[in-house]
Design a protein around this motif. Structure first.
Motif, PDB file in Angstrom:
ATOM      1  N   PRO A  30      27.085   7.467  25.315  1.00 26.72           N
ATOM      2  CA  PRO A  30      25.878   7.958  25.992  1.00 26.72           C
ATOM      3  C   PRO A  30      24.718   8.130  25.012  1.00 26.72           C
ATOM      4  O   PRO A  30      24.912   8.554  23.871  1.00 26.72           O
ATOM      5  N   LYS A  31      23.529   7.763  25.470  1.00 30.98           N
ATOM      6  CA  LYS A  31      22.321   8.036  24.688  1.00 30.98           C
ATOM      7  C   LYS A  31      21.902   9.484  24.944  1.00 30.98           C
ATOM      8  O   LYS A  31      22.311  10.082  25.937  1.00 30.98           O
ATOM      9  N   PRO A  32      21.046  10.044  24.078  1.00 33.38           N
ATOM     10  CA  PRO A  32      20.647  11.441  24.289  1.00 33.38           C
ATOM     11  C   PRO A  32      19.785  11.619  25.544  1.00 33.38           C
ATOM     12  O   PRO A  32      19.741  12.690  26.120  1.00 33.38           O
ATOM     13  N   GLU A  33      19.097  10.559  25.947  1.00 32.94           N
ATOM     14  CA  GLU A  33      18.186  10.744  27.080  1.00 32.94           C
ATOM     15  C   GLU A  33      18.083   9.458  27.890  1.00 32.94           C
ATOM     16  O   GLU A  33      18.081   8.354  27.340  1.00 32.94           O
ATOM     17  N   TYR A  34      17.989   9.639  29.210  1.00 31.03           N
ATOM     18  CA  TYR A  34      17.781   8.495  30.115  1.00 31.03           C
ATOM     19  C   TYR A  34      16.658   8.845  31.093  1.00 31.03           C
ATOM     20  O   TYR A  34      16.384  10.022  31.349  1.00 31.03           O
ATOM     21  N   ASP A  35      16.054   7.804  31.670  1.00 29.27           N
ATOM     22  CA  ASP A  35      15.041   8.040  32.696  1.00 29.27           C
ATOM     23  C   ASP A  35      15.675   8.557  33.990  1.00 29.27           C
ATOM     24  O   ASP A  35      15.048   9.282  34.754  1.00 29.27           O
ATOM     25  N   ALA A  36      16.913   8.142  34.215  1.00 30.87           N
ATOM     26  CA  ALA A  36      17.648   8.653  35.374  1.00 30.87           C
ATOM     27  C   ALA A  36      19.138   8.535  35.084  1.00 30.87           C
ATOM     28  O   ALA A  36      19.562   7.647  34.339  1.00 30.87           O
ATOM     29  N   VAL A  37      19.892   9.451  35.676  1.00 30.27           N
ATOM     30  CA  VAL A  37      21.343   9.410  35.533  1.00 30.27           C
ATOM     31  C   VAL A  37      21.964   9.454  36.923  1.00 30.27           C
ATOM     32  O   VAL A  37      21.594  10.286  37.754  1.00 30.27           O
ATOM     33  N   ILE A  38      22.853   8.530  37.166  1.00 33.29           N
ATOM     34  CA  ILE A  38      23.641   8.558  38.396  1.00 33.29           C
ATOM     35  C   ILE A  38      24.997   9.158  38.046  1.00 33.29           C
ATOM     36  O   ILE A  38      25.645   8.719  37.090  1.00 33.29           O
ATOM     37  N   ILE A  39      25.413  10.173  38.796  1.00 37.14           N
ATOM     38  CA  ILE A  39      26.741  10.741  38.572  1.00 37.14           C
ATOM     39  C   ILE A  39      27.693  10.128  39.593  1.00 37.14           C
ATOM     40  O   ILE A  39      27.501  10.279  40.792  1.00 37.14           O
ATOM     41  N   GLY A  40      28.682   9.443  39.100  1.00 36.35           N
ATOM     42  CA  GLY A  40      29.661   8.814  39.986  1.00 36.35           C
ATOM     43  C   GLY A  40      29.538   7.303  39.974  1.00 36.35           C
ATOM     44  O   GLY A  40      28.586   6.744  40.496  1.00 36.35           O
TER      45      GLY A  40
END
Lengths: 417, 1002, 117
Positions: A30-40
């Motif tokens: 994982p990167k420290p930051e994303y523009d959006a994260v989908i869980i699942g």
């Protein structure tokens, strides 16, 4: 850009004993930051990520999965695809999904084996017949290719159906969607994963979300077993586990998690060329390309997070199907399994913004989510990207439960499978 | 030898004095009583039993029992055909017909085998990468081809002529498996006084005792087992079940046992025995003595006919007196398999041993050498050569091997016609895992064994990873005593068994050529998954073992990975460099082996599938030639056609009889619930939308019921029999649901109410006598009460007698005519019905059915819950606002009616419809559109809920739920029908007949 | 298939002899103050459910026994029952002590209210 799959690439790779195939998807940290994260990373989550990247050019995003991708209900369902629902909002989303399925293999360059072999919904009582007649009128005027068929046509389409007019539930006719059918469930997840990965989406497996960070009513990141990830947009697509995740953000859900089971027979040569649903007796059946009869029924009546269901629900379904298709009596059950389904109060899904800014939820597909995957991902991605409900998603908002604006499909004697 | 492979002596299971004739693929053969299909066909010299799933490679018998994955056959003919049975478990009987599967045109020449030629182009998961162009080809070209190629056996033709049954039992201890461990455990538990069930899938108890050497209490293992089995069978507290597989373990120690009652002896069917019996057992304690399953070894072309497990080879000799071939090679990585070499040698079959371990010097290898059996330690089989078409083995290549070696340099050739292989043993963990038992990897055994379990379940013997006789007996006896609740440990008998040196795993035997190029090391034989396929899946990122499984289909064949699972994990471990426990495991799911759907249905087929409810008048209706319709679980008379009449004509006649003379309806199915107690009236005020506390004794009132969402769920007339006593009528389909609903509220919300709810639907027969002459008919029946309009006006009630019949009479009407509903205790029902028919004759009385009832009520604009409502309809929507109390502070559903959407604009409202063409009947469920367009989509504004041809009015009538309908009176709507026709209809009031209700009050 | 025990009549049997009735301790606001039920309260009552992975409290009915409704505490992962108790009762104290998350909050609030009353 990944090398494309084709007959030619298959032949070329055969020369080298298939040693040069690339990974279908990476296994990134994982990167420290994303523009959006989908869980699942089920079908709905992966499709959402794919369309975020493809339709909205959001490629700095991640899909977080606590287990293996496609390991939830996407890989546990009976793979029925249809759109012949009664209510307008349902027709809109399921037909969007069904029409995307038509070209999905080509779009993803991954054979999801969409097989429009036809879905036949039997009418076994007068009440059911009338209800499907109504649905048929509604679907026709909505532009769906569906029709009522006579008992004789049913017999032609499914020769093994019990056509004894004196049986307990004689076949009075059926509601038929010729362009409904089945798909290969795992391939849908894998195809979306490969497609999203190729556009730069990080799919992070074996990473469990343990907390949702908020600041003044909006999300700022997630805590995971592999560290904290900062993000301003979170899409929760965790089906049976949605209550647990949403609880981390202080949002309570109109959801109960129950076990839905399915089973397959030993493989036999083709006997059923379409999907048959017998709603009066709670059973549905189709035959996989391997030859197994794929059978499903209703949920167990209590909450269950164990993926292990109770025998009576399946037994009831099998009993009903033995009566409806008598030749299956001498076939044998090979395997049964269960999945944890997220049931809403009106049995229709939720695709919604939430009281927490930047937090979006897509859940409640209950017993029938597989057929919706492409459409669900499409409108959820649009909702996340633009921070407002996509028009097709709008009726499925959380606010419907306090307005009384329920989307009840049980009206049509149909079940939501 | 009289047959090519039948030995002249031996065979503990067969009776050489009883010949059995059967056929395989049309070939007439004979075997002996006790033979399996596998042994009898092998004895006749036939090796090939079937073709594999994907490559259609010829395959022979590999196993001895349930683990068999190759030799799958279809047994029986026509409606009695059963596909995919393991030849190793099919017991032959006279007249048995069996066929091989998945081949065309024949077993030895199969067109599908072309797949094998192209196998290089179709590795695991190939179909995900191709067959995509053009899109329409998947359904029409590729898929039909794939489906026909797949699928193994054929389905039976026609309805199953045999019967099945189920049985429910409880026991203290269920022992699964009757090998040495199971027998010892059962004996100990039985001695301690427990009620014991011991079940084993095989016809004969003893498990593998007969082929495992050693002695117990001075007896050969097999003899000891038979003696114990006899003792247990005669014990009163023990139930012994053979041919019975424990197929699944569920929560709270619920287990399913699948007993094959008549498959081995179809004559039993003729005596009324079921074919299969499903035992549903709730066990206080479960002892798993399920033994272990031998694993194959992955070497190149290890799937050829004639290559079998070592245990199968010696079982073939010892049990059935059948030699696996003329000369063989045993390939092993453990001492146990040397018993096979010794057995073969003793039977006069030439054998040599190839052992992958650098040293093989335990007592059993030493004995083998003593007997003159050549032993090549530190060696592997690197190749198998066959005759043309791969139909039989001609020789193998043997190469020296050290652990971790990737490829073979030098080979020697050894002629042989069969190979026995043993890669060690895996405890049969399936049942342990069905309900979440934990397992752990055992480094010594190189396999998984049971760890923890939350349920009362205990594994003993080989199932627990214990492989020496002494440890098996000790832990089995101890478990039996302890779990039966006894403090005394049952004595453990003395044993004698050769010691064994540890096995060494070999997950992949190297072959010549570059590492793993084109060689087929099969892991999952039936599904044709090779070690290379598993590695490919890893390389492509399908890293989770679940991904690997689903991508390659490894472990997904009809044996569910019994022999392939662990070998696959071993290959994955070597491919990834991770230890096996880090690879993970796939989930074992029920059933252990497949069992019949027929046994799941049990007796619940045909008439017993879902029994029909009948009223007391049912036989009379039948005798009159009534047409029936299902209503809930009931069958109700739909209409009574006379000779020469179709249904339409009969219905019209019945309707006109009610309107002009008098009709009689069997309304017995109507739900009836008595509600009694000091708080009954207040309770009804909570349940109904309208007020019932003001209802006077002897009066009736129509009530509406909503659910908590504000939607209509039921309606009916309730009468106040006494101050604290009401009788509620519900819809026929709603009776059980509403009774449960009332109980639920009483018990869970208003627990302080002193009210009893008693469903009495079946206690009463109830008839509607409706029509202008209804009173005349009743008068003729000698009523004990005054029938005048003054004494018994509309919506009132009286109790009394009609002649000798006690009756409750409700003057209520669902037809709009003068109408009495007469209820009498069910025992009087048929008598009263006949009396009414007789009395009514002079007034033109005719029985009428449910369809006439529906037309009559529609002419009056009365709703039917379920027709005019659909679960999203409020009382306000159907125009019954007047029945929704404004005064009551609270009743079920009231608050939800305040929700914005339910009281919002544009609700669909119930209206009447008259088509422009009076002869045109709108179809049920047809939708009106805002604007007719050339083609869909068109915006829909509402749908027809009921539509009939009204003989009373001589035209069609309909009701519909239409957006803002009540504000659109007089508007003409368009209903586009299939085929382009558009029906136009005008919105009217819903009451089409006798708007003033004059006919009711006469 | 679960084994359920009715705390009213003592009958013990398969789950098919009983009827599972959803979450326990759902408060019907209109029974208490029908004039003042907000849309949110009504929504919570009708639809919002505690849906824990772990210990859960629910309603069952002794369908083929005495017909009475009762309460049960059950783990939704192991499916083990922890307690059966009356329809107007709270769970035993030791079971309440095991409750987590929303259930723990609910019981804390309820016990506090009962103490004050």
């Amino acid at each position: 850009m990944k090398p494309r799959y084709s007959l030619f690439s298959l032949a070329r790779n055969a020369m080298n004993y298939h040693k040069d195939w690339e990974r279908a998807w990476r296994s990134p940290n994982p990167k420290p930051e994303y523009d959006a994260v989908i869980i699942g990373a089920g079908g709905h989550g992966l499709a959402s990520a794919y369309y975020l990247a493809k339709n909205h050019k959001m490629t700095n995003i991640a899909v977080i999965e606590k287990g293996w991708l496609g390991g939830g209900n996407t890989g546990r369902n009976t793979t029925i695809i249809r759109s012949n629902y009664l209510q307008d909002p349902s027709i809109a989303i399921y037909e969007l999904a069904r029409s995307l399925y038509e070209d999905l293999s080509q779009d993803l360059n991954y054979n999801v084996m969409f097989s429009p072999r036809g879905v036949l919904m039997l009418c076994q009582t007068q009440h059911e017949f009338r209800a499907f007649q109504r649905t048929a009128h509604a679907n026709r005027l909505a532009g769906l290719d569906c029709r009522m068929v006579t008992p004789q046509e049913v017999k032609e389409i499914v020769p093994i159906v019990n056509d004894d007019p004196n049986c307990r539930y004689p076949i009075l006719g059926a509601y038929y969607q010729p362009r409904g059918g089945t798909g290969r469930h795992d391939a849908v997840a894998w195809g979306y994963a490969r497609g999203a990965d190729a556009m730069g989406v990080d799919i992070i497996q074996n990473c469990e979300v343990t907390g949702i960070q908020r600041d003044g009513g909006r999300v700022t990141g997630i805590e995971t077993t592999r560290g904290v990830i900062r993000t301003r947009k979170i899409g929760v697509v965790t089906a049976g586990h949605v209550s647990t995740i949403m609880d981390m953000a202080g949002v309570r859900m109109p959801i109960e998690s129950q076990c839905l089971q399915a089973l397959v027979s030993e493989p036999i040569k083709p006997v059923i060329d379409c999907v048959v649903m017998a709603n009066t007796v709670h059973g549905y059946i189709s035959q996989s390309d391997k030859g197994e009869l794929v059978i499903g029924g209703g949920t167990d009546p209590y909450n269950n997070y164990s993926q292990r269901g109770s025998f009576p629900a399946l037994e009831h379904t099998v009993t009903a199907l033995v009566e409806t298709f008598p030749i299956i009596s001498r076939l044998r059950m090979l395997r049964l399994w269960g999945g944890i389904v997220d049931m809403t109060g009106d049995r229709s899904p939720i695709i919604s913004k939430t009281p927490v800014e930047g937090l979006y939820v897509n859940c409640g597909w209950g017993t029938g989510g597989f057929k919706a995957i492409p459409g669900s991902g499409w409108v959820f991605a649009d909702t996340i990207a633009n921070d407002r409900p996509h028009p097709i998603a709008e009726p499925f908002g959380l606010n419907r439960f306090q307005e009384g604006r329920l989307i009840d499909e049980s009206v049509a004697a149909a079940v939501a499978h | 030898m009289s047959k090519p492979y039948r030995l002249s002596a031996g065979g503990s299971r067969i009776d050489r004095n009883r010949r059995v004739s059967f056929s395989f693929d049309g070939r007439q053969l004979t075997g002996f009583a006790g033979d399996t299909l596998a042994s009898a066909v092998s004895a006749a010299g036939q090796r090939v039993f079937g073709r594999s799933f994907k490559y259609h490679r010829p395959r022979g018998v590999v196993g001895l029992g349930a683990e068999e994955m190759n030799a799958l056959v279809g047994v029986g003919e026509g409606a009695r055909h059963e596909p995919n049975l393991r030849a190793t478990q099919v017991e032959i009987h006279d007249g048995l017909t069996a066929v091989s599967q998945n081949r065309w045109p024949s077993l030895t020449f199969d067109i599908g085998a072309v797949n094998n030629t192209f196998s290089r182009f179709i590795p695991g998961g190939f179909y995900y990468k191709t067959f995509m162009w053009p899109a329409s080809f998947w359904k029409h070209v590729y898929e039909p081809f794939i489906r026909r190629a797949a699928g193994l056996g054929k389905a039976p033709e026609g309805r199953d002529p045999d019967s099945y049954e189920q049985i429910h039992v409880h026991c203290d201890v269920l022992v699964v498996g009757a090998g040495v461990a199971g027998l010892a455990a059962a004996e100990a538990a039985a001695k301690a006084g427990a009620r014991v069930i011991i079940a084993d899938e095989n016809p004969v108890f003893g498990g593998l005792a007969d082929i495992s050497g050693g002695a117990i209490d001075g007896l050969a293992q097999a003899d000891w087992a038979l003696a114990k089995a006899r003792t247990l069978a005669s014990a009163e507290n023990v139930h012994v079940l053979n041919r019975t597989t424990v197929v699944g373990h569920w929560h709270h120690n619920f287990l399913m046992l699948f007993e094959r009652v008549a498959d081995h002896d179809p004559a039993r069917l003729r005596t009324g025995a079921p074919r299969h019996r499903l035992w549903k057992v709730r066990a206080h304690q479960v002892i798993l003595a399920t033994g272990a399953i031998e694993r194959p070894i992955a070497f190149a072309n290890n799937d050829r006919p004639g290559i079998m497990l070592a245990s199968a080879a010696r079982g073939m000799v010892e049990r059935y007196g059948v030699a696996p071939g003329a000369s063989g090679v045993l390939f092993t990585n453990n001492d146990d398999a040397y018993q096979t070499a010794l057995v073969l040698k003793a039977a006069g079959v030439a054998v040599r041993v190839v052992d992958s371990r650098a040293r093989a010097d335990g007592p059993l290898p030493a004995k083998a050498r003593e007997q003159g059996i050549p032993v090549d330690a530190g060696s592997v089989i690197s190749a198998v050569n066959t005759s043309f078409g791969g139909l039989s083995v001609t020789d193998v290549r043997i190469a020296s091997y050290r652990k971790g070696q990737g490829r073979v340099i030098k080979e020697t050739r050894a002629a042989c016609d069969f190979v026995a292989m043993s890669g060690g043993w895996n405890p049969a963990l399936h049942l342990w895992c069905h309900n979440g038992g934990k397992i752990r990897f055992d480094d010594q055994l190189q396999t998984y064994r049971p760890d923890r379990h939350a349920d009362r379940i205990t594994a003993v013997g080989a199932a627990n990873g214990s492989f020496t006789l002494a440890s098996i007996l000790e832990e089995a006896s101890a478990a039996g005593s302890r779990l039966a609740g006894s403090g005394n440990v049952h004595p453990v008998p003395a044993v004698m068994q050769a010691g064994q040196q540890p096995m060494e795993p070999i997950w992949f035997a190297p072959a010549t050529g570059k590492y793993n190029e084109g060689n087929k090391h099969f892991i999952d034989f039936q599904n044709d998954v090779t070690a290379a396929d598993l590695e490919l899946a890893q390389r492509e990122g399908y890293e989770s073992v679940e991904h690997t499984k689903r991508y390659t289909t490894f472990g997904m064949a009809t044996d569910q990975g019994k022999t392939s699972n662990l070998n696959g994990l071993g290959v994955l471990s070597e491919a990834t460099g991770k230890p096996i426990p880090e690879i993970g495991v796939t989930t074992f799911r029920p059933p252990y082996t497949p069992f019949s759907f027929g046994s799941m249905a049990g007796v619940l087929t045909k008439d017993l599938f879902l029994p029909i409810r009948r009223t007391a008048i049912f036989n009379w209706h039948t005798a009159q030639g009534a047409v029936f319709e299902p209503v809930g679980q009931w069958r109700r008379a739909y209409t009574y056609p006379r000779a020469g009449e179709d249904n339409h004509a009969a219905i019209a006649r019945e309707i006109l009889a009610v309107r002009n003379k008098v009709g009689l309806l069997d309304a017995s199915t109507l739900g009836k619930i008595e509600i009694r107690g000091p708080d009954a009236a207040e309770f009804l005020d909570r349940m109904y939308t309208n007020v019932f506390s003001t209802l006077k004794v002897g009066k009736c009132r129509y009530g509406l019921m909503m659910n908590e969402l504000g939607f209509l769920t039921d309606d009916g007339v309730t009468v106040r029999l006494a101050e604290d006593h009401f009788l509620m009528h519900t819809t026929s389909g709603g009776a059980d649901r509403i009774a449960a609903w009332l109980e639920e509220w009483l018990q869970t919300e208003w627990t302080h109410y002193r009210v009893f709810v008693t469903p009495v639907t079946e206690q009463w027969s109830q008839f509607a006598i409706a029509g202008p002459r209804a009173r005349d008919v009743l008068k003729k029946l000698a009523p004990s009460f005054d029938l005048s309009n003054e004494a018994l006006p509309h919506m009132s009630f009286v109790e009394g007698r009609l002649g000798a019949c006690p009756v409750r009479v409700f003057r209520i009407s669902f037809s709009g005519e003068l109408s009495y509903e007469v209820a009498t205790p069910s025992g009087f029902g048929l008598g009263l019905w006949k009396a009414i028919i007789e009395a009514g004759a002079e007034f033109g009385l005719e029985p009428y059915g449910t369809e006439a009832l529906h037309v009559l009520r529609a002419e009056k604009g009365y709703i039917v819950v379920g027709d005019e409502t659909d679960g999203t309809t409020t009382p306000v929507d159907v125009g019954l606002d007047g029945l929704v109390s404004k005064k009551k502070a609270d009743f079920i559903g009231k608050r939800s009616l305040e929700q914005s959407y339910l009281k919002g604009p544009n609700r669909k409202q119930l209206v009447g419809l008259l088509t422009e063409d009076p002869g045109e009947v709108l179809p049920d469920g047809a939708y009106a559109v805002r604007q007719v367009k050339d083609k869909p989509p068109m915006e829909m504004i509402g749908q027809v809920t009921s539509s009939y041809r009204s003989p009373t009015l001589g035209r069609s009538i309909a009701m519909a739920l239409i957006e803002n309908g009540r504000a659109r009176m007089g508007e003409t709507l368009s209903f586009p029908l299939p085929g382009g026709k558009v029906v136009r209809a005008t919105i009217t009031d819903t009451v089409f007949y006798d708007k003033e209700g004059a006919k009711l009050n006469v | 298939m679960l084994v359920v025990k009715c705390p009213v009549c003592g009958a013990e049997g398969d789950e098919t002899d009983f009827h599972a009735g959803g979450q326990a301790h759902v408060r019907r606001p209109a029974s208490h103050d029908p004039a003042h039920v907000s849309d949110e309260e009504q929504r919570d009552y009708l639809f919002i459910r505690i849906n824990p992975k772990g210990l859960h409290f629910e309603r069952w009915r002794c369908d083929r026994g005495c017909g009475k409704w009762f309460h049960a505490a059950r783990d939704t992962v192991t499916l083990e029952f922890k307690a059966f108790y009356g329809i107007t009762e709270l769970p035993p104290a030791d079971v309440i002590a095991e409750a987590k998350g929303q259930w723990a909050e609910y019981f804390a609030k309820r016990l506090k209210a009962e103490k004050q009353a």
